[in-house]
Design an enzyme around this catalytic site. Structure first.
Site, PDB file in Angstrom:
ATOM      1  N   ARG D  98       4.079 -35.201 -82.311  1.00 26.41           N
ATOM      2  CA  ARG D  98       3.888 -34.615 -80.981  1.00 26.41           C
ATOM      3  C   ARG D  98       2.462 -34.155 -80.708  1.00 26.41           C
ATOM      4  NH1 ARG D  98       7.619 -37.671 -79.485  1.00 26.41           N
ATOM      5  NH2 ARG D  98       9.762 -36.883 -79.562  1.00 26.41           N
ATOM      6  N   ASP D 127      10.603 -30.477 -78.640  1.00 27.53           N
ATOM      7  CA  ASP D 127       9.496 -31.369 -78.297  1.00 27.53           C
ATOM      8  C   ASP D 127       8.731 -30.916 -77.069  1.00 27.53           C
ATOM      9  OD1 ASP D 127       9.739 -33.009 -80.469  1.00 27.53           O
ATOM     10  OD2 ASP D 127      11.232 -34.283 -79.522  1.00 27.53           O
ATOM     11  N   SER D 182      20.740 -39.561 -79.651  1.00 31.60           N
ATOM     12  CA  SER D 182      19.388 -39.383 -79.160  1.00 31.60           C
ATOM     13  C   SER D 182      18.488 -39.655 -80.352  1.00 31.60           C
ATOM     14  CB  SER D 182      19.239 -37.947 -78.665  1.00 31.60           C
ATOM     15  OG  SER D 182      17.889 -37.674 -78.416  1.00 31.60           O
TER      16      SER D 182
END
Lengths: 407, 407, 407, 407
Positions: D98, D127, D182
């Site tokens: 990230r 996130d 996910s």
């Protein structure tokens, strides 16, 4: 008798190390190199040379070094970058000088081809550990001779008898019982241990203190002082740039005059016992207070907290003698990295034992943002509604647990 | 308008919370329960009752509680067992009162069947966080109304206009601009923020301080004080046993008289900005110093160091409002477990801003062993030769590394 | 020769401690009490009795104790509550048994009026430290006789010569050179050191391992196992409640069968050198994995993180021999306090060296809230908008700093 | 509608970010710049270009960057130097990518003159925090648009309806309900969350795992692997020097083939809830094990312990999104400083889910000294008698306390 042909002795010129000098010559039959350092203890060093010569040390084996600038620049200042305090109180004045002495002993041993170093620290204290850990870290093959752990001169009477027998001059003060205290001094502090202090319930005698006046007799007028910081170190006083040792000497003078920096403490020695010590650290006391103040506006919160969390560990490293150990070295890289932004000035007020921070600012690195902190209208710099979400999410785990427990 | 039928308001009786009271009634159309606590802030509480009644609060909805003993016994004393200091300086006077208020708000909400609590803390400060994290931890379903984050009365002018429009009496001081500081007080301290203090470079005005005299005008004669500790808490002053709140009140009086406990600080708020605060914590300053002193002779070295290592984290928990969080609760079990042996007395000398420890002892728990620490003959209590092995093994890893690097 | 009239020896019945027994009798001219403990090492203890009798020990001076339940209940389980791992890998199998042996040695010394204890640990290892620190902490006046640090039987040849000279039976395996490894075993693990392992670059011989099969020859079919936890300890396997020692024995059997728990490590000894050890800890490896899994749903985040932060320090305390020191005791109060909610079950799959967590739940204490974590519609349990404020305030200090730096 | 004229969107080309793209155009009436990064997720990037063009993005506003080398060199490797593991298990595969995305978003915003960035992370996850904290730290004035926190398309049905209404192609898989998980992937790992995993008691489906085979179907023959380290980073496999990304890709291939690196975990999110995730980190699992092994012979004990003590905190910094915060940066200086000596090689054996260290050595930096650790005659390298003094002094405080308590 041994494979030690030459030994470097940390030599003050005083009675104890003079006896050690003679004892080394006799016991180890070795050449002795004397090393006398000026770390700001405030004593004449030349008498040490004369005494050494008199005891048969050759001139080239006599080292007398002025280490004051190196001491403050490379040892005291780096330590203060961490706001270092041992056991909540002690500014580590004795501890921080030992690794420098150890380093210099090893350097001189290398230069003179000596196999051993020797020192006058007793077997009960921390200093033997600091000297020897430092020495071993810098030269793993060095031999260490610690007479107090080897000989049988364990009382003052035996020591003086030995001195007299071997023609070592014993000053009048020793004959009269000597100082009631065991003392150590350098540019950072002077310390007192032993005798009257061995009862921690009893107040220290006022006559003991040497560097500071009592707050009671300090001036009735306060004195303001501006300190300028660069990368975490003080570089100027009242607008005048000075060298590290000059700064510390000046702060000692100012602090001493205002009764600042006395400490009466029971501390935990690395060798396992508690001992009571009294310390005067006038300049260091001012530096610590001022350094925290400049950090308060120039250091990020989490960086400051990380430093605070690690500080006691760093302090123990120094107290225990691990200055030259890799853990202290890597921790120093972190501490030094935090100080890049620690630039600016602090104003303190000195008054009868108090160091009072009254102002601080940094033109280049202040993280204090008055437009956000203000109680007045901030014109949208901070949205108070954000706090609702902040609290809600920080509370989430607490609420989930509370719901479970309330079932 | 909402499903809130009743709300408990932390009500001081002052202008801000009076406006909030009215605003709650108007905005939420709900019944308001007022809660006014005496945590030692030194103000009359009965006027709050009168004002509440005047604003239509029914007598059974008015709670006025004297929480002073609970505050000191269950909040202040446990915190001082850890020698708690935030960011090296702040004694957490405001922080430590909030969890008690939060607890009492939730208790009263439960007793009165209220769905919500409300408080007058702004959206920029730490207190909102402390109130609300505490409340959510104790009652996960509670609703929190934080008017400062909801309404549009964000300037003093608007607030006063609202007050006048709704017939809320505005005292003369407010009309004249009010105090130049935002203040908070309880038995542990009084704090000042805002206005003149928003420039951290500027010295605080001497007229600001309320609880302590300036060191300059404190008595010329020092005063000695004997403090007796039991399990880490002070239980007697000068030989007289007293309740926790009485002790702290007395220490505040003594400390205040001698100019002790002023602090001028830039601190890092949990909500992300730096802010400047001035604090007077006379009794707490004495307690901290004395507690460290009694621990210095009664606490094992490694236990003391463990506490020191954890203290900044514990301080952050309290500062950030996590008193009622499980991490604070489990850490407290450790802290409290360390205090079983913290029994004995400490003598301090108070003089013009200084708290000087001059003696400490414990008949039952002193780990100070004069037969070992002594510089005199110890009759074999400690074998100095042990130190050689101690140093040798501690140096081993350093020597192995040095040998490698010297290759 | 000394004031030691009676000494308690930690006696395994093997060659080394048999030689020590004789050496103690000869050197100290003292009565010897033998103490042989069953801590699950998997050896017959009665032969030790026969040998002791043969060497002249009177029956009342022979102590043979089954300590297995105490070992697991009071030492292994408390340690596993902290997820304790030394240097990222080692499960402390040897370390955790030593404080129990020390405690029992001191108890027997007290019962028999012995002045000293003795053990067969060498002067290079950690075990001497663990035995002796434990002993001194429990009885400060105890004398410790550590023959390996005193005698001159420092080679295996000398030892065997001494044995033969004094009629101590030497088994065939010793004559043939003995095991190539120095081994230690108890219910938690078996360890190997020395010889072939002294080159850390070389792979351990497959024939060395005794408790576990190689993963290569473990069953091709996985096995599932349900573990039930109460207050952080395993109390039942596959639905059957068992005592602590029974559980660990069963887990060792299961783990061993599936090739679980081998470790090949270079570790840092407390006495200063690195050493290579190989360990088999089949049951412990399963326990650690499962304990983390049950904590993952029953422990608050910040409590879990506090434990993780303190774990390496706790591990070092145990590794270094400070089980009976006050810092371990107070830290244990914290650890134990965290385990009140650690109740529930974990399902693991054992397969060729792997312990795979496949499920975990707690009826009473799960903090996992599927209504909040869900990717599906959460019906308002969590307001995503709260995250905006959470991020904004957490970012505030970063933005203030970035603004400054971008100037 | 806003002062945002241009926004950079982290664009994968998938359904969600395509909807966001359109929604940004409609809602903010702004020009959109798409940024698609190859961080090793193993997907074609060119389709993202085609889709962006089709949605009206001009060619110069489409950024497609291969960041794989930068990702491994500047993010993954530095993190592995600390043996970083979150909550005892998680290798931070998602977290570490990230900050790189955030950095690149800000760089592109600067290059294109965009006022805002946007991303597709939901309001419940970590996130969003990582993206936004990184962005704010790098550009304090950047605006962040987080559609999931703003819009009302909170169910999959609404999302697809929006897509169809606006002509965004919806692939068959989405129409059929989409993946049950996910997922997130990059060179370090692939992760799975949601749906079937939302019950932590239930075992993950075997069909879920994508990067690794099940240990059960991994090859029956083990494979050995030699890893060469320089300054803590792997620089060669089996003697062949490779670039960072090549090494990690190769380790993923090898690990995946041998069923290495699966993890099933309940973790604590920064936003406050527990969530269950499954991860495959084949190469990272090998790296961690090997890195600890090379450190075991090249790192000083206290340096290693300091790293271990700080690791959980460092892991939390990364997990919580503080990669670009000053506390992570200064901590990295410490970590990197420790790695200077971390040079040498490690041999591991890969077999059905196991990574087994079988050898390690360093020609230049090994601190393992066989002459000291040996059970054989060490020819005086280590004096066992030193251990007596070492233990005696370490026991001193324990004995003093025990004497007191025995009174």
């Amino acid at each position: 008798m041994s494979d030690i042909k030459k030994a470097v002795l940390a030599y003050s010129g005083g009675l104890d190390t003079s006896v050690i000098l003679k004892w080394l010559q006799d016991t180890y039959q070795c050449e002795v190199v004397t090393f006398t350092a000026d770390v700001g203890q405030g004593e004449e060093l030349e008498p040490a040379r004369a005494k050494a010569l008199k005891m048969g040390i050759t001139p080239e084996n006599i080292y007398i070094d002025d280490l004051r600038e190196e001491f403050v620049r490379d040892f005291v200042f780096p330590m203060f970058r961490a706001n270092t305090v041992y056991e909540g109180e002690y500014l580590l004045g004795t501890s921080i000088a030992r690794p420098l002495i150890a380093k210099r002993l090893i350097e001189i041993a290398s230069m003179t081809g000596a196999q051993a170093i020797s020192h006058g620290a007793t077997g009960k204290g921390n200093d033997q550990v600091r000297f020897e850990l430092g020495a071993y870290a810098l030269n793993p093959n060095i031999k260490v001779i610690a007479p107090w752990r080897e000989w049988d001169l364990l009382s003052r009477e035996k020591l003086m008898a030995y001195a007299e027998k071997h023609g070592i001059p014993v000053e009048m003060k020793h004959k009269q019982g000597g100082s009631p205290y065991s003392m150590d001094a350098n540019l950072l502090h002077i310390s007192y241990e032993g005798r009257h202090l061995e009862d921690p319930a009893a107040e220290a005698e006022d006559s003991m203190w040497r560097w500071t006046v009592s707050p009671e007799v300090a001036p009735d007028a306060a004195e303001y002082l501006d300190l300028e910081f660069k990368n975490g170190d003080i570089v100027a006083l009242n607008g005048t740039a000075m060298s590290p040792a000059t700064i510390l000497a000046k702060l000692n003078e100012l602090g001493g005059r205002h009764g600042i920096g006395r400490l009466d403490l029971v501390e935990n020695r690395y060798v396992g016992m508690k001992s009571r010590g009294c310390y005067e650290t006038p300049g260091g006391t001012i530096m610590l207070k001022a350094h925290r103040a400049i950090e308060s506006i120039t250091l990020d919160r989490e960086v400051a907290h990380l430093k605070d969390d690690l500080m006691p560990r760093y302090a123990s490293m120094i107290y225990n003698g691990y200055w030259w150990a890799p853990e202290r070295l890597v921790l120093q890289t972190l501490i030094d990295a935090t100080q890049k932004t620690v630039n600016g000035w602090v104003r303190v007020k000195l008054y009868k034992g108090n160091v009072i921070v009254v102002g601080r600012d940094s033109k280049t690195d202040s993280l204090f943002d008055p437009t956000i902190a203000t109680f007045e209208d901030d014109k949208g710099a901070y949205d108070q509604k954000d706090a609702a979400g902040f609290i809600k999410l920080n509370a989430l785990r607490l609420r989930i647990a509370a719901k479970l427990h309330s079932k």
